[in-house]
Scaffold this active site. Structure first.
Site, PDB file in Angstrom:
ATOM      1  N   GLU A 118      -6.792  18.002 -36.034  1.00 31.09           N
ATOM      2  CA  GLU A 118      -8.174  17.515 -35.609  1.00 31.09           C
ATOM      3  C   GLU A 118      -8.090  16.391 -34.437  1.00 31.09           C
ATOM      4  O   GLU A 118      -8.765  16.082 -33.602  1.00 31.09           O
ATOM      5  CB  GLU A 118      -8.863  16.875 -36.764  1.00 31.09           C
ATOM      6  CG  GLU A 118      -9.241  17.790 -37.964  1.00 31.09           C
ATOM      7  CD  GLU A 118      -9.519  16.967 -38.998  1.00 31.09           C
ATOM      8  OE1 GLU A 118     -10.682  16.621 -39.284  1.00 31.09           O
ATOM      9  OE2 GLU A 118      -8.830  16.927 -40.267  1.00 31.09           O
TER      10      GLU A 118
ATOM     11  N   ASN B 133      -5.623  17.418 -45.563  1.00 33.08           N
ATOM     12  CA  ASN B 133      -6.094  17.867 -44.348  1.00 33.08           C
ATOM     13  C   ASN B 133      -5.528  17.683 -43.079  1.00 33.08           C
ATOM     14  O   ASN B 133      -4.499  17.314 -42.966  1.00 33.08           O
ATOM     15  CB  ASN B 133      -7.180  16.178 -44.258  1.00 33.08           C
ATOM     16  CG  ASN B 133      -7.913  16.106 -45.557  1.00 33.08           C
ATOM     17  OD1 ASN B 133      -8.709  17.132 -45.884  1.00 33.08           O
ATOM     18  ND2 ASN B 133      -8.312  14.795 -45.890  1.00 33.08           N
TER      19      ASN B 133
ATOM     20  N   SER C  37      -6.218  12.983 -49.380  1.00 34.44           N
ATOM     21  CA  SER C  37      -7.228  12.167 -49.366  1.00 34.44           C
ATOM     22  C   SER C  37      -6.988  11.043 -50.317  1.00 34.44           C
ATOM     23  O   SER C  37      -6.346  11.207 -51.487  1.00 34.44           O
ATOM     24  CB  SER C  37      -8.399  13.005 -49.664  1.00 34.44           C
ATOM     25  OG  SER C  37      -9.487  12.141 -50.462  1.00 34.44           O
TER      26      SER C  37
ATOM     27  N   GLN D 169      -6.508   0.337  -7.435  1.00 36.43           N
ATOM     28  CA  GLN D 169      -5.702  -0.144  -8.604  1.00 36.43           C
ATOM     29  C   GLN D 169      -6.146   0.415 -10.128  1.00 36.43           C
ATOM     30  O   GLN D 169      -5.110   0.443 -10.630  1.00 36.43           O
ATOM     31  CB  GLN D 169      -5.811  -1.617  -8.474  1.00 36.43           C
ATOM     32  CG  GLN D 169      -4.846  -2.414  -9.490  1.00 36.43           C
ATOM     33  CD  GLN D 169      -4.630  -3.625  -9.176  1.00 36.43           C
ATOM     34  OE1 GLN D 169      -3.755  -4.171  -8.287  1.00 36.43           O
ATOM     35  NE2 GLN D 169      -5.512  -4.643  -9.786  1.00 36.43           N
TER      36      GLN D 169
ATOM     37  N   ASN E   9       0.989  -1.116   0.056  1.00 38.03           N
ATOM     38  CA  ASN E   9      -0.087  -0.030  -0.051  1.00 38.03           C
ATOM     39  C   ASN E   9       0.971   1.481   0.063  1.00 38.03           C
ATOM     40  O   ASN E   9       0.594   2.140  -0.929  1.00 38.03           O
ATOM     41  CB  ASN E   9      -0.971  -0.120   1.319  1.00 38.03           C
ATOM     42  CG  ASN E   9      -1.894  -1.126   1.125  1.00 38.03           C
ATOM     43  OD1 ASN E   9      -2.139  -1.630  -0.003  1.00 38.03           O
ATOM     44  ND2 ASN E   9      -2.680  -1.391   2.326  1.00 38.03           N
TER      45      ASN E   9
ATOM     46  N   LYS F 151      -6.947  17.366 -51.829  1.00 39.39           N
ATOM     47  CA  LYS F 151      -7.161  17.555 -50.357  1.00 39.39           C
ATOM     48  C   LYS F 151      -5.803  17.594 -49.752  1.00 39.39           C
ATOM     49  O   LYS F 151      -5.004  16.953 -49.993  1.00 39.39           O
ATOM     50  CB  LYS F 151      -8.162  16.497 -49.937  1.00 39.39           C
ATOM     51  CG  LYS F 151      -9.355  16.741 -50.211  1.00 39.39           C
ATOM     52  CD  LYS F 151     -10.203  17.942 -49.738  1.00 39.39           C
ATOM     53  CE  LYS F 151     -10.505  17.988 -48.081  1.00 39.39           C
ATOM     54  NZ  LYS F 151     -11.665  16.848 -47.830  1.00 39.39           N
TER      55      LYS F 151
ATOM     56  N   THR G 230     -15.025  37.995 -32.131  1.00 38.41           N
ATOM     57  CA  THR G 230     -15.639  37.705 -30.799  1.00 38.41           C
ATOM     58  C   THR G 230     -16.948  36.784 -31.699  1.00 38.41           C
ATOM     59  O   THR G 230     -17.439  37.279 -32.637  1.00 38.41           O
ATOM     60  CB  THR G 230     -16.154  38.558 -29.927  1.00 38.41           C
ATOM     61  OG1 THR G 230     -17.031  39.439 -30.723  1.00 38.41           O
ATOM     62  CG2 THR G 230     -15.131  39.505 -29.359  1.00 38.41           C
ATOM     63  N   HIS G 231     -17.457  35.802 -30.991  1.00 41.45           N
ATOM     64  CA  HIS G 231     -18.620  34.896 -31.377  1.00 41.45           C
ATOM     65  C   HIS G 231     -18.284  34.574 -32.845  1.00 41.45           C
ATOM     66  O   HIS G 231     -19.116  34.318 -33.830  1.00 41.45           O
ATOM     67  CB  HIS G 231     -19.978  35.791 -31.526  1.00 41.45           C
ATOM     68  CG  HIS G 231     -20.270  36.640 -30.603  1.00 41.45           C
ATOM     69  ND1 HIS G 231     -21.070  36.218 -29.427  1.00 41.45           N
ATOM     70  CD2 HIS G 231     -19.819  37.951 -29.988  1.00 41.45           C
ATOM     71  CE1 HIS G 231     -21.035  37.157 -28.631  1.00 41.45           C
ATOM     72  NE2 HIS G 231     -20.320  38.133 -29.027  1.00 41.45           N
TER      73      HIS G 231
END
Ligand code: ARG
Length: 489
Positions: free
Chosen positions: A321, A316, A308, A353, A141, A314, A186-187
């Site tokens: 991500e 990516n 891709s 554990q 322990n 493409k 902002t937003h």
């Protein structure tokens, strides 16, 4: 070798009831654990052995386990509890085990449950009877609590180095783009012009606080539980100060029950890790947005993007991500361990554990996410022309116009805000920028406006004027870059 006693796929499994009964299971005797089997006549059921064993996970603690055992052994010798001769044999045996594990020659056995008993059983094979003296005045322990604290401490130090490297990469980019203008949002609506360098330095601050949270957690965890034994301490005249010092702890833990029963140090690590994961996820999300066709603010390198299989054009941002997605694992690790610990009576319970897997996984996830983030930021190529072009839309200097009306004409800000709104409407109707609205048209809204207003309507002027402490003016960003190097690197 496989350490799981039964790796069979569920559909091939024997009758679950038979597997559950050791009396009908001829292999049960092979599963008797020689470390504690003294008053057990028959070994555990197959499922019992499997649910109990943690060696597949906690073998990762081997270096900490051996270091703590060596410190414990040296202290037992110094205190006259174990002879110098036995102590020497134990220390040498532990060194041999360390080499065996490092060279892949060590056989981990599930029947021996965990790393502690695997090491001790091998020690007995190597040095015989003296091995049995190592476990004097300790228990698994306090052993596991010590090993795990040592491991988390090292994990924190590793993450801190990576966090520093990510800050360095961000600071370098911020320096190169201290005057590169872009829309601030902002937003996710274009709001006011800022510099790209200023935006990147926001992440440097976040990561600095992440480092601070890990450092705080490290300070609190750096107390040594070794010697708390099972939960009550020990009757042997041990020297807990000595083992604490030998393992680089600041001091021994003060209460033996607390020493073996809390895992708040692991929770703090995971909590700091979850906040870090959120920061990395937000940065990753911005990279995804910035390299998309609608924005085109940055290009990511070949090294951190994928193609891709069907669309030849493409590129990516998979790494970004995945950093964004992996935040979910780290948050899951925190909620998982919080739930394990909730409502456990003192002191140790085997539930605990379950503490290591989430911590190991969170560490691996954060370390990999940091490595990918460092690479993406170092390689990233911002496009200053595209960033500046984006500031042309959205009337970003409307606030500058309102501020000018306050400063030059002495209008109350609310009224200036209203007048600016009317001018923005006219610019919208003419489909032009604020700086392109003719003076006559502005004067139709507010007759006191003069030619001088145009000086504040350029984006470059706007950012240059934001000189309040912590603002986005390029002069301040350059100073902030220098200050960040001082504070963080
Ligand atoms: N493998 C155990 C764990 O990780 C070690 C401590 C076991 N203690 C015990 N009393 N069974 O928690």
């Amino acid at each position: 070798m496989s350490t799981r006693p039964n790796e069979t796929a569920p559909e091939h499994e024997p009758d679950p009831a038979a597997a559950a009964s050791p009396d009908t299971d001829p292999a049960a005797e092979d599963r008797v654990n020689p470390m504690w089997g003294g008053h057990f006549s028959v070994g555990p059921a197959e499922a019992m052995a499997r649910i109990n064993a943690s060696i597949d996970v906690d073998r990762r603690l081997y270096a900490q386990d051996i270091a703590a055992s060596k410190a414990h052994c040296a202290m037992l010798v110094a205190q006259g509890i174990v002879s110098a001769q036995d102590g020497e044999a134990i220390a040498q045996g532990l060194d041999t085990i360390s080499r065996e594990i490092e060279s892949g020659k060590f056989t981990f056995k599930a029947a021996l449950e965990d790393i502690h008993m695997n090491v001790e059983a091998r020690l007995a094979e190597l040095i015989g009877e003296a091995a049995g003296r190592l476990h004097t005045a300790r228990s698994r322990n306090d052993q596991v609590a010590t090993d795990f604290r040592l491991w988390v401490r090292q994990a924190i130090d590793g993450l801190d180095r990576q966090l520093r490297a990510l800050q360095a990469a961000l600071i370098d980019q911020a320096e190169a783009h201290a005057a590169t203008v872009m829309p601030g949002y902002t937003h996710l609506q274009a709001a006011q012009p800022v510099t790209f360098g200023h935006h990147l330095l926001a992440y440097v601050e976040m990561l600095g606080r992440d480092r601070g949270r890990f450092a705080d957690a490290r300070t609190r965890l750096n107390e040594c539980p070794l010697g708390a034994a099972a939960l009550a301490g020990t009757s042997f005249p041990i020297d807990r100060e000595a083992t604490a010092a030998a393992l680089g702890f600041d001091r021994p833990t003060a209460n033996s029950i607390d020493s073996v029963s809390d895992r708040d140090f692991a929770l703090e690590f995971l909590a700091a890790g979850a906040v870090l994961a959120i920061h990395l996820s937000r940065l990753a999300e911005e990279l995804v947005i910035w390299c998309s066709q609608g924005f085109g603010f940055i290009a990511l390198s070949d090294a951190f993007t994928t193609g891709s299989s069907i669309m030849p054009q493409k590129r990516n941002p998979d790494a970004a991500e995945l950093v964004r997605g992996k935040a979910g694992r780290v948050i899951g690790a925190l909620t998982g361990l919080l739930t394990v610990m909730k409502g456990l009576p003192l002191a140790y319970g085997k539930d605990m554990q379950e503490d290591k897997e989430p911590v190991f996984d969170a560490y691996d996830t954060l370390s990999l996410s940091l490595a990918a983030s460092i690479g993406m930021i170092r390689d990233m190529r911002p496009d200053p022309a595209a960033l500046e072009a984006a500031t042309k839309a959205g009337f970003l200097t409307a606030t500058d116009l309102a501020d000018w009306l306050v400063r030059a004409l002495g209008l109350p800000f609310r009224e200036a805000h209203h007048i600016t709104g009317a001018i923005v409407r006219r610019a919208e109707a003419r489909a032009c920028a604020l700086a392109e609205v003719p003076l006559s048209e502005m004067q139709a809204v507010e007759p006191c406006i003069t030619e001088e207003v145009f000086e504040v309507l350029s984006v470059a002027r706007s950012v240059a004027s934001r000189t309040s402490f912590g603002g986005t003016a390029p002069t301040l960003v350059r100073a902030a870059v220098a200050a960040a190097r001082e504070r963080f690197l």
